[in-house]
Motif scaffolding. Structure first.
Motif, PDB file in Angstrom:
ATOM      1  N   ASN A   1      42.138  32.660  48.898  1.00 51.83           N
ATOM      2  CA  ASN A   1      43.449  33.318  48.811  1.00 51.83           C
ATOM      3  C   ASN A   1      43.287  34.836  48.750  1.00 51.83           C
TER       4      ASN A   1
ATOM      5  N   ARG B   1      42.543  29.195  34.323  1.00 50.79           N
ATOM      6  CA  ARG B   1      41.481  29.925  35.010  1.00 50.79           C
ATOM      7  C   ARG B   1      41.595  31.426  34.779  1.00 50.79           C
ATOM      8  N   SER B   2      42.488  31.808  33.887  1.00 47.52           N
ATOM      9  CA  SER B   2      42.736  33.237  33.632  1.00 47.52           C
ATOM     10  C   SER B   2      42.194  33.694  32.285  1.00 47.52           C
TER      11      SER B   2
ATOM     12  N   LYS C   1      47.823  36.642  36.437  1.00 46.96           N
ATOM     13  CA  LYS C   1      48.507  35.464  35.891  1.00 46.96           C
ATOM     14  C   LYS C   1      49.955  35.862  35.644  1.00 46.96           C
TER      15      LYS C   1
ATOM     16  N   ILE D   1      46.904  37.776  43.927  1.00 44.07           N
ATOM     17  CA  ILE D   1      46.872  36.317  44.022  1.00 44.07           C
ATOM     18  C   ILE D   1      47.079  35.804  42.610  1.00 44.07           C
TER      19      ILE D   1
ATOM     20  N   ASP E   1      40.817  30.145  45.028  1.00 41.82           N
ATOM     21  CA  ASP E   1      41.176  31.494  44.547  1.00 41.82           C
ATOM     22  C   ASP E   1      40.528  32.552  45.427  1.00 41.82           C
TER      23      ASP E   1
ATOM     24  N   SER F   1      43.445  39.528  41.172  1.00 44.72           N
ATOM     25  CA  SER F   1      43.906  38.261  40.607  1.00 44.72           C
ATOM     26  C   SER F   1      44.760  38.537  39.368  1.00 44.72           C
TER      27      SER F   1
ATOM     28  N   MET G   1      46.594  33.182  39.633  1.00 46.28           N
ATOM     29  CA  MET G   1      45.735  32.127  39.111  1.00 46.28           C
ATOM     30  C   MET G   1      46.406  31.497  37.895  1.00 46.28           C
TER      31      MET G   1
ATOM     32  N   SER H   1      39.738  38.675  36.464  1.00 44.98           N
ATOM     33  CA  SER H   1      38.762  37.820  37.146  1.00 44.98           C
ATOM     34  C   SER H   1      38.192  38.426  38.423  1.00 44.98           C
TER      35      SER H   1
ATOM     36  N   ARG I   1      36.737  30.489  38.225  1.00 46.28           N
ATOM     37  CA  ARG I   1      37.351  30.818  39.515  1.00 46.28           C
ATOM     38  C   ARG I   1      37.150  29.623  40.428  1.00 46.28           C
ATOM     39  N   SER I   2      38.131  29.328  41.263  1.00 46.78           N
ATOM     40  CA  SER I   2      37.963  28.244  42.230  1.00 46.78           C
ATOM     41  C   SER I   2      37.692  28.842  43.608  1.00 46.78           C
TER      42      SER I   2
END
Length: 228
Positions: free
Chosen positions: A121, A208-209, A137, A202, A118, A135, A204, A179, A114-115
């Motif tokens: 957001n 990152r997923s 994708k 959001i 992220d 979250s 991702m 996530s 995770r950033s």
């Protein structure tokens, strides 16, 4: 300011990849990615709760000086226990100890990447009309084009009817990536997760997923980690 319960569910007994929560990814126990992320973002009045029955997870938490308020009951650690049951158990525990939260932020340890963006957001997408921000994708499979269901005659029908000649013409569809889930506590008390209607997303990226469930997922996570 809204109070957030950061909840990391980490039961023992994974069948797909035994011991995955404490298995080393890039030299670091998998669960530590989620713990570090929570600790980076937690504010005064928030709480970190690791809901686990895994003695190795309890040891990691203890070594980090993290207080684990309870050991998750075995009836909530089986294959049939739901995330909702685990969430409500944690909320009830804290409320019985006079701690109340506005939101639950569920971080699954099987999604290590995770950033900070992220997270920001996610927080910015939340408002009081929303039951959950989750979250996702972009899904590769599309119910208008590549997903089918068997009809009563044993033939395949498209899952969703539409007159699309190419997949790229179809509406975008999204899949939960496992996530991050930011949930309104009052909404949780009045409906189960699958009954929520007011859900925002959001997006991702694929890298990152990763949701680690099998050895193939683990190899892919290791690849993305080394690529970074």
């Amino acid at each position: 300011m809204m109070k957030i319960l950061y909840l990391i569910p980490a039961r023992a007994g994974s069948k797909g990849l035994p011991g995955k929560n404490t298995k080393l990814l890039g030299g670091k126990p998998l669960i530590l990615y989620s713990i570090d992320f929570a600790m980076k973002n937690i504010n005064k009045g928030d709480e970190l709760c690791i809901s686990t029955n895994d003695k190795d997870v309890l040891t990691i938490a203890s070594d980090l000086g993290i207080h684990v308020p309870f050991k998750r009951p075995e009836e909530l650690s089986s294959d049939i226990a739901t995330s909702y049951d685990v969430i409500m158990h944690a909320i009830k525990y804290y409320e019985e100890n006079n701690k109340y939260f506005d939101l639950v932020f569920l971080l699954q340890p099987t999604s290590p990447f995770r950033s900070q963006q992220d997270f920001e957001n996610l927080i910015q997408s939340y408002d009081e009309d929303v039951e959950m921000v989750v979250s996702v994708k972009k899904a590769k499979e599309n119910p208008y084009f590549t997903l089918f269901e068997e009809n009563e005659y044993g033939f395949l029908d498209r899952s969703k009817r539409g007159n699309f000649q190419r997949r790229q013409d179809c509406p975008d569809v999204f899949a939960y990536n496992g996530s991050m889930y930011l949930m309104n506590v009052n909404a949780l008390k009045s409906a189960k997760l699958h009954e929520f209607k007011k859900i925002k997303k959001i997006i991702m990226p694929e890298e990152r997923s990763i949701d680690i469930d099998t050895m193939a997922d683990w190899v892919l996570a290791d690849f993305y980690l080394n690529k970074q």
